[in-house]
Design an enzyme around this catalytic site. Structure first.
Site, short mmCIF file in Angstrom:
data_model
loop_
_atom_site.label_atom_id
_atom_site.label_comp_id
_atom_site.label_asym_id
_atom_site.label_seq_id
_atom_site.Cartn_x
_atom_site.Cartn_y
_atom_site.Cartn_z
N THR A 84 -26.20 36.44 22.26
CA THR A 84 -25.78 36.40 23.49
C THR A 84 -24.40 36.80 23.37
O THR A 84 -23.70 36.68 22.39
CB THR A 84 -26.13 35.25 24.14
OG1 THR A 84 -25.21 34.26 23.55
CG2 THR A 84 -27.69 34.78 23.98
N ASP A 85 -23.72 37.19 24.80
CA ASP A 85 -22.49 37.08 24.80
C ASP A 85 -21.69 36.03 24.36
O ASP A 85 -20.41 36.14 23.52
CB ASP A 85 -21.94 37.46 26.30
CG ASP A 85 -22.29 38.77 26.67
OD1 ASP A 85 -22.74 39.81 25.81
OD2 ASP A 85 -22.39 39.04 27.89
N CYS A 86 -22.19 34.82 24.75
CA CYS A 86 -21.40 33.42 24.12
C CYS A 86 -21.89 33.21 22.58
O CYS A 86 -21.03 32.38 22.18
CB CYS A 86 -21.76 32.42 24.86
SG CYS A 86 -23.20 32.15 25.67
N TYR A 87 -22.97 33.64 22.11
CA TYR A 87 -23.41 33.35 21.05
C TYR A 87 -23.68 34.68 20.20
O TYR A 87 -24.78 34.94 19.95
CB TYR A 87 -24.61 32.45 20.72
CG TYR A 87 -24.18 30.97 21.51
CD1 TYR A 87 -23.61 30.21 20.43
CD2 TYR A 87 -24.75 30.51 22.70
CE1 TYR A 87 -23.34 28.95 21.03
CE2 TYR A 87 -24.52 29.38 22.95
CZ TYR A 87 -23.78 28.52 22.25
OH TYR A 87 -23.42 27.26 22.65
#
Lengths: 388, 136
Positions: free
Chosen positions: A128-131
């Site tokens: 994901t964008d954060c992970y």
């Protein structure tokens, strides 16, 4: 004669508390009577060490660089449930290895961790964008993880059925190998040492009660799954599987002496958990229940050839009978085996006694008592309308 | 009278010999066959001889002279004491009561002399503490 938790803890702190195991106190009560024994003894310790399938552990692995939101998680090839936040997972005791090796599972991962052996962690993610990270393959141990705590939804069953097999073939069950034609019978409760059999109405055991769990100090978290209170009773003791506990404790403080992975052929993996509960001798009623003997505790003999959730008991036997090594079933002498270790149950009760006597372990009063009435419901096939 | 257990291994050529019959007739031995297997590599016969020590000795010599490989078996099973939790599952499985519960310590004792190497205990042991010793 009455005693409070505060009085007991004061004595423990001073090193003056009189602590006995549930086995030792039987002799004291027989010799001196309930009244005198209640005056003499402050705490009675119980213990059990048996297969408890509904066990497992939460682990927080820490964040990698760059971080990953773990989707699928394998620990030594055993899938762990990761449908939680990014690096949290739950490893269930009975989960088998992905490659189909039925002799290694979640229970073995837990034992390996407790024994400080390295465990391989493989995780994948869609990113994901954060992970952003999509996979990781590394080794962990109890030293490298943030939290690792056992949370077992159902432990310490208050009594349990005796298993036998009337059929013509050997049955491989969670109650062990059952030989054909009533070739043997297996049982699981520690009887006169078993925690919930020594406080059958759970006057002193509830949410927040400090317990001995796998060598660590753990706590009762909740009523266990399948907790029920409506089993028939003889002399105050339930005659079949009844109450249970959900318990919690720090894996990092546990010892493989009291946590052991088990494998049952053609059934799968389970975890032997050493669990002990101290009983504060508040009054004579607590002492009376705590000093019940194997010949006053009974269990139903169930035929595992009957593949149904309702098995009619063949007969009732006492734990004293079971411990002789043979019982009679339909006129036949049948050899018995225990699945839980009485030697280990004793070791648990002794270890707990020692911790209390030395002031390391103080008793806690339950924050909330567990239900006084609870019925266990079955699972039936329903339409949406019926369950609304 | 003594009892000794042996593993006899023989090639396919002599697999037809009535060995056990000779043991009884010529050496006056009581024989208990514990295991018997035969395949393309020959035969393996695990048995217990009961008789006088000298007769057993003579019988073994006779077998060896006949081309049978004879190995005395002293220990079939190895119980890993650190792994064993002393639950006692093995006790009701064992057909010869080679496992017994010490009712003082509640620890499981293994009596090697009673073991007939049936192996039934091995896959019944939940912590996996029992192994068959390799006999070759």
């Amino acid at each position: 004669m009455r005693r409070t938790y505060e009085e007991i803890n004061e004595k423990i702190k001073k090193g003056d508390a009189v602590v006995m195991t549930a086995e030792e106190v039987i002799d004291v009560v027989e010799r001196d009577g309930i009244e005198k024994a209640t005056k003499e003894v402050d705490v009675v310790t119980t213990g059990t060490f048996g297969a408890m399938c509904s066990s497992g552990a939460f682990i927080n692995f820490g964040h990698s660089e760059p971080p990953i939101r773990m989707g699928k998680v394998l620990l030594n090839e055993v899938p762990a449930y990761a449908g939680l936040a990014a690096v949290d997972a739950y490893i269930g005791a009975t989960e088998p290895r992905q490659d189909g090796n039925a002799e290694y599972g979640g229970a073995h991962v837990i034992e390996d961790l407790i024994s400080n052996r390295p465990v391989r962690l493989q995780a994948t993610s869609s990113g994901t964008d954060c992970y952003p990270r999509k996979e990781i393959d590394t080794y962990i141990s109890l030293k490298t993880v943030n939290q690792a705590y056992m949370f077992n939804p159902r432990n310490a069953y208050q009594n349990y059925g005796v298993a036998t097999n009337s059929s013509e073939r050997t049955l491989f069950t969670y109650m062990g190998k059952l030989l054909p034609h009533y070739g043997n019978a297996t049982f699981s409760s520690a009887g006169q040492l078993s925690p919930l059999l020594k406080d059958p109405k759970m006057r002193t055991i509830g949410i927040g009660t400090r317990i001995f769990l796998g060598g660590a100090q753990g706590y009762v978290a909740w009523e266990g799954t399948q907790f029920k209170t409506n089993a028939a009773v003889k002399d105050g003791v339930p005659l079949s599987a009844s109450r249970t506990l959900a318990v919690i404790g720090d894996l990092k403080q546990m010892s493989s002496e009291f946590i052991r992975a088990l494998s049952f052929k053609n059934y799968g993996v389970s975890l032997a958990v050493g669990l002990g509960i101290p009983l504060p001798i508040l009054d004579e009623d607590v002492m009376k229940a705590a000093s019940v003997k194997d010949d006053q505790i009974f269990a139903p003999v169930l035929d595992y050839a009957v593949q149904s959730r309702t098995r009619k008991p063949i007969r009732e036997v006492s734990y004293a009978d079971l411990r002789t090594g043979q019982i009679e079933i339909n006129g036949k002498n049948v050899k018995t085996s225990s699945l839980s270790s009485y030697a280990k149950a004793r070791q648990v009760a002794e270890a707990l006694k020692k911790q209390i006597a030395s002031g390391e372990f103080l008793l806690t009063q339950a924050v909330v008592r567990l239900p006084e009435e609870r019925v266990q419901v079955p699972l039936d096939i329903h339409s949406q309308e019926e369950v609304r | 009278m003594t009892v000794k257990k042996f593993l006899l291994t023989f090639s396919p050529e002599i697999a037809g010999e009535p060995i056990t019959y000779r043991m009884v007739r010529d050496f006056d031995l009581m024989i208990n066959i514990l295991r018997a297997e035969i395949d393309e590599h020959g035969g393996r016969l695990m048995l217990a001889f009961e008789g006088s020590g000298s007769q057993i000795q003579k019988a073994v010599r006779y077998l060896e002279d006949s081309g049978v490989n004879v190995k005395e078996l002293k220990e079939f099973i190895r119980k890993d004491e650190a792994r064993c939790t002393n639950c006692g599952m093995c006790i009701s499985i064992c057909p010869t009561a080679a496992y017994q519960m010490d009712r003082k310590t509640w620890k499981v004792m293994f009596l090697n002399e009673k073991c007939i190497a049936c192996g039934m205990c091995i896959d019944s042991c939940p912590p996996g503490a029992i192994r068959l010793r390799t006999q070759d």
